[in-house]
Each structure stands twice: as C-alpha cells, then as structure tokens.
Design a protein around this motif. Sequence first.
Motif, PDB file in Angstrom:
ATOM      1  N   ASP A 181       0.832  -1.203   0.000  1.00 29.43           N
ATOM      2  CA  ASP A 181       0.000   0.000   0.000  1.00 29.43           C
ATOM      3  C   ASP A 181       0.871   1.260   0.000  1.00 29.43           C
ATOM      4  OD1 ASP A 181      -1.992  -1.804   0.165  1.00 29.43           O
ATOM      5  OD2 ASP A 181      -2.763  -1.176   2.116  1.00 29.43           O
ATOM      6  N   PRO A 182       0.401   2.288  -0.721  1.00 27.73           N
ATOM      7  CA  PRO A 182       1.183   3.522  -0.801  1.00 27.73           C
ATOM      8  C   PRO A 182       1.520   4.092   0.585  1.00 27.73           C
ATOM      9  CG  PRO A 182      -0.703   3.635  -2.289  1.00 27.73           C
ATOM     10  CD  PRO A 182      -0.860   2.378  -1.496  1.00 27.73           C
ATOM     11  N   ARG A 183       2.725   4.616   0.719  1.00 28.59           N
ATOM     12  CA  ARG A 183       3.132   5.260   1.959  1.00 28.59           C
ATOM     13  C   ARG A 183       2.585   6.688   1.985  1.00 28.59           C
ATOM     14  NH1 ARG A 183       9.510   3.772   2.577  1.00 28.59           N
ATOM     15  NH2 ARG A 183       9.254   5.026   4.443  1.00 28.59           N
ATOM     16  N   PRO A 184       2.419   7.322   3.136  1.00 25.88           N
ATOM     17  CA  PRO A 184       2.649   6.765   4.468  1.00 25.88           C
ATOM     18  C   PRO A 184       1.493   5.887   4.930  1.00 25.88           C
ATOM     19  CG  PRO A 184       1.889   9.021   4.666  1.00 25.88           C
ATOM     20  CD  PRO A 184       1.991   8.728   3.194  1.00 25.88           C
ATOM     21  N   GLN A 185       1.847   4.912   5.734  1.00 28.42           N
ATOM     22  CA  GLN A 185       0.893   3.937   6.225  1.00 28.42           C
ATOM     23  C   GLN A 185       1.169   3.807   7.734  1.00 28.42           C
ATOM     24  OE1 GLN A 185      -2.200   2.256   5.478  1.00 28.42           O
ATOM     25  NE2 GLN A 185      -1.176   2.473   3.501  1.00 28.42           N
ATOM     26  N   PRO A 186       0.477   4.621   8.562  1.00 30.20           N
ATOM     27  CA  PRO A 186       0.845   4.714   9.978  1.00 30.20           C
ATOM     28  C   PRO A 186       0.890   3.352  10.706  1.00 30.20           C
ATOM     29  CG  PRO A 186      -0.796   6.374   9.418  1.00 30.20           C
ATOM     30  CD  PRO A 186      -0.628   5.519   8.205  1.00 30.20           C
ATOM     31  N   TYR A 187       0.005   2.455  10.319  1.00 26.39           N
ATOM     32  CA  TYR A 187      -0.009   1.147  11.014  1.00 26.39           C
ATOM     33  C   TYR A 187       1.286   0.368  10.737  1.00 26.39           C
ATOM     34  CZ  TYR A 187      -2.193  -2.963  13.162  1.00 26.39           C
ATOM     35  OH  TYR A 187      -2.506  -4.010  13.997  1.00 26.39           O
ATOM     36  N   ILE A 188       1.735   0.455   9.480  1.00 24.75           N
ATOM     37  CA  ILE A 188       2.972  -0.238   9.095  1.00 24.75           C
ATOM     38  C   ILE A 188       4.173   0.464   9.730  1.00 24.75           C
ATOM     39  CG2 ILE A 188       4.399  -0.976   7.131  1.00 24.75           C
ATOM     40  CD1 ILE A 188       1.580  -2.343   7.419  1.00 24.75           C
ATOM     41  N   ASP A 189       4.130   1.806   9.745  1.00 26.81           N
ATOM     42  CA  ASP A 189       5.220   2.561  10.380  1.00 26.81           C
ATOM     43  C   ASP A 189       5.357   2.168  11.848  1.00 26.81           C
ATOM     44  OD1 ASP A 189       5.648   3.807   7.985  1.00 26.81           O
ATOM     45  OD2 ASP A 189       4.553   5.634   8.514  1.00 26.81           O
ATOM     46  N   ARG A 190       4.218   1.950  12.492  1.00 29.35           N
ATOM     47  CA  ARG A 190       4.228   1.537  13.904  1.00 29.35           C
ATOM     48  C   ARG A 190       4.851   0.141  14.045  1.00 29.35           C
ATOM     49  NH1 ARG A 190       5.373   2.375  18.560  1.00 29.35           N
ATOM     50  NH2 ARG A 190       4.334   1.171  20.166  1.00 29.35           N
ATOM     51  N   GLN A 191       4.521  -0.760  13.118  1.00 29.90           N
ATOM     52  CA  GLN A 191       5.110  -2.105  13.141  1.00 29.90           C
ATOM     53  C   GLN A 191       6.634  -2.022  12.997  1.00 29.90           C
ATOM     54  OE1 GLN A 191       2.346  -4.419  10.187  1.00 29.90           O
ATOM     55  NE2 GLN A 191       3.197  -5.900  11.613  1.00 29.90           N
ATOM     56  N   LEU A 192       7.076  -1.169  12.068  1.00 28.43           N
ATOM     57  CA  LEU A 192       8.513  -1.026  11.837  1.00 28.43           C
ATOM     58  C   LEU A 192       9.210  -0.445  13.069  1.00 28.43           C
ATOM     59  CD1 LEU A 192       8.239   0.264   8.170  1.00 28.43           C
ATOM     60  CD2 LEU A 192       9.425  -1.825   8.864  1.00 28.43           C
ATOM     61  N   GLU A 193       8.546   0.522  13.673  1.00 27.40           N
ATOM     62  CA  GLU A 193       9.102   1.166  14.869  1.00 27.40           C
ATOM     63  C   GLU A 193       9.224   0.151  16.012  1.00 27.40           C
ATOM     64  OE1 GLU A 193       6.921   4.837  15.711  1.00 27.40           O
ATOM     65  OE2 GLU A 193       7.329   4.500  17.841  1.00 27.40           O
TER      66      GLU A 193
END
Length: 361
Positions: free
Chosen positions: A164-176
């Motif tokens: 899915d196109p960035r930004p994707q806050p849920y994925i960013d949270r997973q990465l963090e």
Amino acid sequence: MPKLTLYASHLLHNYQVLKQKLHTNTQLIPVVKANAYGSLAPQVAHTLTEVGAEYLAVAFVEEGIALRQAGIDNPILVFYPQREQLKALVEARLEPAIYRFSDLRLLSELLPPTERYYPIHLKFNTGLNRLGFSTAEVESLMDELGKMPFLLKSVYSHLGATEDPRPQPYIDRQLELFCELKDRIEAKISTPVTYHILNTSGLFNYPEFQMDAVRSGIGLHGFANQPQWDLQLKPVAELKTSIAQIIDVPKGDHVGYNFGWQAQRKSRIATLPIGHADGIGRYFGKGKAQVSIGDQKAPIVGNVCMDLLMIDITDLNVHEGDEVCFFGPDFSAAQWAEKGQTIAYELLTGIGSRVTRVWKP
Ligand SMILES: *Cc1c(COP(=O)(O)O)cnc(C)c1O
C-alpha cells in the motif's frame, strides 16, 4: 493436457533485480513454500542456491524435508513448524521459527543431550496478529533462551500491508516496534543475530528497512503486488493447454452446468481440458476471464467444471488442438488473477497437481 511452463531465466532475472535493491551485506532469503509458489520447489531451490542464495525458507516441516530429499543442504528456515512435526524437523536439521514458549521448551526436550547450539529463529508479532511472541515478552524470552541449548540465528516479524502507498501509519508503527525490539535484544545478548522484516513488496516500498535480510517469494516469480513494480520483474510461470473439442451450439441452447450460459445466437464453443480441480476456480467463469489463442481472445462461458471449461469462439478462427494460453510472460498471472478478484499468490499456488510442470532451463 494443461502444462505449466517455468522459465528459469526469468527466475534468475528476478533474483538479480531483487539482489540489486539490497546492500552488499543484506541477504536475500528465497521463500520456496507451497512448492515454490506452485512451481517446482526443488528446481527453484537448486537454481537459486547455485547462484549464491544461502538460506531458504518454507512454511511447513514437510516442505523442508522434501527439499532435503531433493539434495538441498543449505540452511532452511521453517516459518510455521507445528509441534507434532518438531521431531522430524530436528532429524532433517531444519531451522524452526519459534513463536511461543511451549514450542521452545518442547524443542529443547527433543534435542539429543549432546546438542548445545541448535539453530532457531524467533518470530515476533508487531501488529499482523497472526503468530508470534509479543514484544512485551522479549526480556523474559531472552532470559529463558540463555539457559537453553539453542543458537539464535535470526529475529523477525512480518508486516501487514507492504504494497500500500506510503505513508501507512499502522505499518510505520510495526517497523518502529521492530526497531525497538532489535535494540532491546542487542542490549540483552552479544552473539550476532540477523534481523529481518520485509517481504517482496516491502523491499520495493520500504528499502531503508531491509536490515540484514529480506524474505522474498512472489518477487522471484515475477510479482511485487503493484503493477509499476511488476514491470521490473518477469513472470516465471506460463499456463497453457489445447482445445479438446469444438461444437456448434444452436441459438437458445445452454452451455455447461446449471444453465451458466445461453447462446444468444448460433455459436461455436471450444472445450478445454482444465477445470477448477486444476486451479481455474469458478470465479473465473461466466465471462470474467479470457484466454488467448494466438493473438485472439475468447471469454470463458458458463460455469467452470471440475475437469473442463468452455470458451466462446464464435467470431474466431481457431481449430481443435490449437494452443490456448491462460497467463504467461505477456499477460501475467497477476493480471489474470484480477479477473477473478483474486491475487497471483492464490492463482499460482492453487494450480493443481494434475497440471504438468515443465522446467525450462
Ligand atoms: C510467505 C512469506 C514471505 C514471502 O512473502 P512474499 O510476499 O511472497 O515475498 C515472507 N515472510 C513470511 C513470514 C511469509 O510467510
């Protein structure tokens, strides 16, 4: 009869394209689960280990055993080992991903008493909520691990929507969460551990999070879950069959089971020896998908049967025995899958065992 041709040169092309996206110290772990995405796992595994792939990954223990029987000696990561298979896993020296304490304990009991460093991997749940230790468990897990006869090879997690196109806050949270986890583990142990979180589309979308390794399956087969990324890759699999019979159907007659299609005019119908038992699901029927005969196109009409399906060739110049293509390098499995509202993963892994696989070196 239906034939799935697999182009090794395309597999190698894709491997090189993915490798070029990696830093020199980042490993590419080919994922060869589900018979290498419906293809031929032993051939895919041999081809990729010959060009330098070190680790391979599968979903289940049986798949790893099959690779051992095919002569693959490389380390094999098993994503989802089930407890009743752990004994067989050790016998085949496969490397499990451990995702809960009880499996860790059971595995340690199954090891020969002389074993000190059995290689394992840890899987953490960072938000996909499927399998994995909770990140809250990391300190207690590291303490317990310290008393056990294991060598921790890698720590990983899996993202929920990498295409899915960035930004994707849920994925960013997973990465963090995963980066924090890495810091916490490094604070606890000093042995070198490999960290990885990306799959194929993750590598295209989040290359800066490639860390020490990327696990790629679908990419090796030519797909990255976005049409513009797919352009960099070459589809490996091509599904073809040939026309079994052509019949004339009078206006008003029905074709196939349950009156799935009615001839609005005098029609010519060609029947193909492939059906839902071979992976062409009913959702491709009733005009949803088309097949190619040379440069002509014909829609699937009526309901797909178990062993056969019918196409409307009234306006085409085709003959019994002519070759028919479902998908291949020109019209890809991803494009074809879309016609049935599914995805390349499901289409490819669903191609039935009756379909002959032909490896084209
Ligand atoms: C299947 C799988 C992959 C491979 O994903 P692709 O999208 O095919 O590249 C990576 N990691 C895990 C945990 C998987 O189950």
